[in-house]
Scaffold this motif. Sequence first.
Motif, PDB file in Angstrom:
ATOM      1  N   ALA A  61      67.316  33.668  -8.218  1.00 32.33           N
ATOM      2  CA  ALA A  61      68.291  33.659  -7.932  1.00 32.33           C
ATOM      3  C   ALA A  61      69.035  34.702  -6.435  1.00 32.33           C
ATOM      4  CB  ALA A  61      69.351  34.007  -8.978  1.00 32.33           C
ATOM      5  N   ILE A  62      69.202  33.565  -5.125  1.00 34.02           N
ATOM      6  CA  ILE A  62      68.917  34.226  -4.541  1.00 34.02           C
ATOM      7  C   ILE A  62      70.429  34.410  -3.674  1.00 34.02           C
ATOM      8  CG2 ILE A  62      67.565  33.967  -2.489  1.00 34.02           C
ATOM      9  CD1 ILE A  62      65.395  33.255  -3.237  1.00 34.02           C
ATOM     10  N   ASN A  63      70.648  35.847  -3.573  1.00 35.52           N
ATOM     11  CA  ASN A  63      72.046  36.078  -2.746  1.00 35.52           C
ATOM     12  C   ASN A  63      71.413  35.550  -1.172  1.00 35.52           C
ATOM     13  OD1 ASN A  63      72.858  36.318  -4.929  1.00 35.52           O
ATOM     14  ND2 ASN A  63      72.921  38.284  -5.207  1.00 35.52           N
ATOM     15  N   LEU A  64      72.514  35.407  -0.336  1.00 35.10           N
ATOM     16  CA  LEU A  64      72.508  34.999   0.842  1.00 35.10           C
ATOM     17  C   LEU A  64      74.489  35.521   1.594  1.00 35.10           C
ATOM     18  CD1 LEU A  64      70.078  32.298   1.252  1.00 35.10           C
ATOM     19  CD2 LEU A  64      69.473  34.784   1.598  1.00 35.10           C
ATOM     20  N   PRO A  65      74.264  36.789   0.820  1.00 35.06           N
ATOM     21  CA  PRO A  65      75.822  37.151   1.429  1.00 35.06           C
ATOM     22  C   PRO A  65      75.633  37.277   3.377  1.00 35.06           C
ATOM     23  CG  PRO A  65      74.225  39.398   0.884  1.00 35.06           C
ATOM     24  CD  PRO A  65      73.130  37.360   0.862  1.00 35.06           C
ATOM     25  N   SER A  66      77.147  37.049   3.752  1.00 31.69           N
ATOM     26  CA  SER A  66      77.153  37.494   5.000  1.00 31.69           C
ATOM     27  C   SER A  66      76.724  38.558   5.363  1.00 31.69           C
ATOM     28  CB  SER A  66      78.601  37.136   5.229  1.00 31.69           C
ATOM     29  OG  SER A  66      79.596  37.935   4.856  1.00 31.69           O
ATOM     30  N   ASN A 115      72.797  30.956  -3.064  1.00 32.23           N
ATOM     31  CA  ASN A 115      74.131  31.892  -3.465  1.00 32.23           C
ATOM     32  C   ASN A 115      75.133  32.673  -2.234  1.00 32.23           C
ATOM     33  OD1 ASN A 115      77.147  31.802  -4.832  1.00 32.23           O
ATOM     34  ND2 ASN A 115      76.019  31.680  -6.436  1.00 32.23           N
ATOM     35  N   ASN A 116      76.436  32.413  -2.161  1.00 27.08           N
ATOM     36  CA  ASN A 116      76.612  33.932  -1.198  1.00 27.08           C
ATOM     37  C   ASN A 116      76.489  35.227  -2.377  1.00 27.08           C
ATOM     38  OD1 ASN A 116      78.431  32.798  -3.211  1.00 27.08           O
ATOM     39  ND2 ASN A 116      80.613  32.747  -1.496  1.00 27.08           N
ATOM     40  N   GLY A 117      77.235  35.034  -3.591  1.00 25.80           N
ATOM     41  CA  GLY A 117      76.552  35.624  -4.097  1.00 25.80           C
ATOM     42  C   GLY A 117      76.477  35.749  -5.975  1.00 25.80           C
ATOM     43  N   HIS A 118      75.625  35.726  -6.531  1.00 28.41           N
ATOM     44  CA  HIS A 118      75.517  34.916  -8.091  1.00 28.41           C
ATOM     45  C   HIS A 118      75.837  36.863  -8.992  1.00 28.41           C
ATOM     46  CE1 HIS A 118      72.989  31.843  -7.474  1.00 28.41           C
ATOM     47  NE2 HIS A 118      71.783  32.469  -6.726  1.00 28.41           N
ATOM     48  N   PHE A 119      76.992  36.200  -9.764  1.00 25.44           N
ATOM     49  CA  PHE A 119      76.870  36.755 -10.288  1.00 25.44           C
ATOM     50  C   PHE A 119      76.298  36.785 -11.966  1.00 25.44           C
ATOM     51  CE2 PHE A 119      80.969  39.216 -13.617  1.00 25.44           C
ATOM     52  CZ  PHE A 119      80.446  40.643 -12.312  1.00 25.44           C
ATOM     53  N   ASP A 120      76.656  38.159 -13.110  1.00 25.78           N
ATOM     54  CA  ASP A 120      75.870  38.400 -13.897  1.00 25.78           C
ATOM     55  C   ASP A 120      75.658  37.325 -14.233  1.00 25.78           C
ATOM     56  OD1 ASP A 120      77.900  38.222 -14.798  1.00 25.78           O
ATOM     57  OD2 ASP A 120      77.848  40.444 -15.791  1.00 25.78           O
ATOM     58  N   THR A 121      76.669  36.290 -14.704  1.00 26.49           N
ATOM     59  CA  THR A 121      75.653  35.214 -16.035  1.00 26.49           C
ATOM     60  C   THR A 121      75.205  34.251 -15.209  1.00 26.49           C
ATOM     61  OG1 THR A 121      78.217  34.540 -15.922  1.00 26.49           O
ATOM     62  CG2 THR A 121      77.525  36.120 -17.998  1.00 26.49           C
ATOM     63  N   THR A 122      75.308  33.918 -13.670  1.00 29.61           N
ATOM     64  CA  THR A 122      75.113  32.942 -12.956  1.00 29.61           C
ATOM     65  C   THR A 122      73.900  33.001 -12.678  1.00 29.61           C
ATOM     66  OG1 THR A 122      76.975  33.431 -12.030  1.00 29.61           O
ATOM     67  CG2 THR A 122      75.695  31.990 -11.033  1.00 29.61           C
ATOM     68  N   ARG A 123      73.246  34.462 -12.575  1.00 32.46           N
ATOM     69  CA  ARG A 123      72.204  34.618 -12.184  1.00 32.46           C
ATOM     70  C   ARG A 123      71.210  35.222 -13.791  1.00 32.46           C
ATOM     71  NH1 ARG A 123      69.709  40.609 -10.365  1.00 32.46           N
ATOM     72  NH2 ARG A 123      70.253  41.726 -12.496  1.00 32.46           N
ATOM     73  N   VAL A 130      74.406  22.450   6.406  1.00 35.80           N
ATOM     74  CA  VAL A 130      73.620  22.327   6.739  1.00 35.80           C
ATOM     75  C   VAL A 130      72.701  21.410   5.485  1.00 35.80           C
ATOM     76  CG1 VAL A 130      72.102  24.410   6.335  1.00 35.80           C
ATOM     77  CG2 VAL A 130      73.636  24.515   7.711  1.00 35.80           C
ATOM     78  N   LEU A 131      73.265  22.252   3.799  1.00 35.52           N
ATOM     79  CA  LEU A 131      73.393  20.912   3.149  1.00 35.52           C
ATOM     80  C   LEU A 131      72.718  19.401   3.036  1.00 35.52           C
ATOM     81  CD1 LEU A 131      75.076  23.106  -0.134  1.00 35.52           C
ATOM     82  CD2 LEU A 131      72.424  23.446   0.960  1.00 35.52           C
ATOM     83  N   ASP A 132      73.897  19.182   3.606  1.00 36.46           N
ATOM     84  CA  ASP A 132      73.317  17.759   3.738  1.00 36.46           C
ATOM     85  C   ASP A 132      72.655  17.446   4.301  1.00 36.46           C
ATOM     86  OD1 ASP A 132      74.960  17.785   2.258  1.00 36.46           O
ATOM     87  OD2 ASP A 132      76.938  17.066   3.784  1.00 36.46           O
ATOM     88  N   LYS A 133      72.042  18.213   5.224  1.00 35.17           N
ATOM     89  CA  LYS A 133      70.435  17.839   6.394  1.00 35.17           C
ATOM     90  C   LYS A 133      69.357  17.764   5.188  1.00 35.17           C
ATOM     91  CE  LYS A 133      71.279  20.549   9.689  1.00 35.17           C
ATOM     92  NZ  LYS A 133      70.878  21.115  10.805  1.00 35.17           N
ATOM     93  N   VAL A 163      75.176  31.151   6.896  1.00 33.87           N
ATOM     94  CA  VAL A 163      74.302  29.945   7.118  1.00 33.87           C
ATOM     95  C   VAL A 163      73.342  30.069   7.545  1.00 33.87           C
ATOM     96  CG1 VAL A 163      74.905  27.964   8.241  1.00 33.87           C
ATOM     97  CG2 VAL A 163      77.042  29.033   6.968  1.00 33.87           C
ATOM     98  N   ALA A 164      72.981  31.012   8.756  1.00 31.92           N
ATOM     99  CA  ALA A 164      71.406  31.163   9.312  1.00 31.92           C
ATOM    100  C   ALA A 164      70.753  32.100   8.135  1.00 31.92           C
ATOM    101  CB  ALA A 164      71.539  32.233  10.142  1.00 31.92           C
ATOM    102  N   ALA A 165      70.104  32.082   7.588  1.00 26.28           N
ATOM    103  CA  ALA A 165      69.644  32.699   6.364  1.00 26.28           C
ATOM    104  C   ALA A 165      69.097  31.617   5.653  1.00 26.28           C
ATOM    105  CB  ALA A 165      70.235  33.732   5.855  1.00 26.28           C
ATOM    106  N   LEU A 166      70.464  30.773   5.452  1.00 27.55           N
ATOM    107  CA  LEU A 166      70.209  29.702   4.583  1.00 27.55           C
ATOM    108  C   LEU A 166      69.403  28.363   5.245  1.00 27.55           C
ATOM    109  CD1 LEU A 166      71.178  28.008   1.542  1.00 27.55           C
ATOM    110  CD2 LEU A 166      73.167  26.444   2.786  1.00 27.55           C
TER     111      LEU A 166
END
Length: 456
Positions: free
Chosen positions: A137-142, A119-127, A203-206, A160-163
């Motif tokens: 739950a892994i955060n991949l912020p810019s 995720n770009n940023g999981h919030f508390d309940t999502t995580r 990237v996800l579609d690939k 996107v590169a980290a993803l």
Amino acid sequence: MQTIIEPFRIKMTEALPITRRSDREKNLAAAGHNVFLLDADAVTIDLLTDSGTGAMSDRQWAAMLEGDESYAGSRSWRRFEKTVREITNFRHIFPTHQGRAAERILAATRLRTGDIVPNNGHFDTTRANIEYVGARAINLPSPESQDLYSETRFKGNMDVAALERLLAREGRRRIPFCMITVTNNTGGGQPVSLDNMRRVKRVLDKHGVPLIIDACRFAENAFFIKEHEAGYSETSLLDIAREMFSLADGATMSAKKDGLANIGGFLACNDDSWAVDFRNLLILTEGFPTYGGLAGRDLEAIAVGLMEALEADYQRYRHATVEYVAAALVARGAPIVRPAGGHAIFLDAAAFCPHLTASDFPGVGLVNALFVEGGVRAVELGSVMFGTRAPDGAEIAAPHELVRLAFPRRVYTQSHFDYVIEVIDQVFRARASIPAYRIVEQAPFLRHFTARFMPL
């Protein structure tokens, strides 16, 4: 005109508690120095959250009188479904009592132990819902988001590169879906650009990985795109929102944010087999699929509110209010995340309290100081909420120590925010007196809601 006014007038008022400092100190101590545990009657300006705390419009109240409380297939459900589909175009739509219910159903039906959700940023309940079923739950912020003070736009983007690296390493089998949160609440309420969403989707579609949008603040994100992304200045917020959702395979939504309602949410998808699983678990825990734990009147309020959130004049006023407070604090030297987010001001508690380390929980200290000084309730978004544990049980600090002051929608006026600015300024001037805190009681999940603290 230079002054951007509230695009509404007030028809009813609610008294605010005006409290004394001695009472605030006593109430805070009784609450274990955790502002979540305070009675609302002890709070003067409540900026704890923007979730379900907004004021509904006359159109929403009028719609509630038409609420059809039939158990199955009500008129209110049909209006709700039509509105959500008009905005998102998802095939399957399930109402839920709030956003975390949608997250729980998604996690329980799609994840297994050892799975990974970027995720770009999981919030508390999502995580928490992801971790509760044994996934990660892994955060991949810019990279741009790491500089809290730069004026770079769209700092809520995903890296996107980290993803790509994560997908190459783990593969489709370990990553059942990817999420992107709009706006990125964890990272200071920063928006996500459509360009970034398109690149994430490619990237996800690939790799054959579906994309789920955490859409709590989709309308605020659409406004940022209209204002700051090339090619969208003449596009309506509704059309921008539709383009955002067209890139996704599903969405979770707390309608307590950009639904402008006090309760409710939804889970949506295009996949028929996913929908069967969602429906079966929803019936078990939320209710029949056409009400999902909500009264018909709530479905009506959300159907109206979702469209009101996409009105340009409303969004212009809301963003101008946040920017007004941000500019005043910057002028006073208070360290805040820049540029201003869509729904809140985020104070940098680590810079605010340089005498404290992450293990001293500076966010808790700052939140408590704001309450004692002026009865303003905010929330810590630092190592209490987002810290993790090492295998030996040691605390691992969060990337940033932030304090969020979330603005309820259509509730407070400029004079209220002028007061908040004064309170923050006073606390900033006396910041060296903010003490460290230790946790004396905590829960295994979402500990920030019920933990108790002790000042040192």
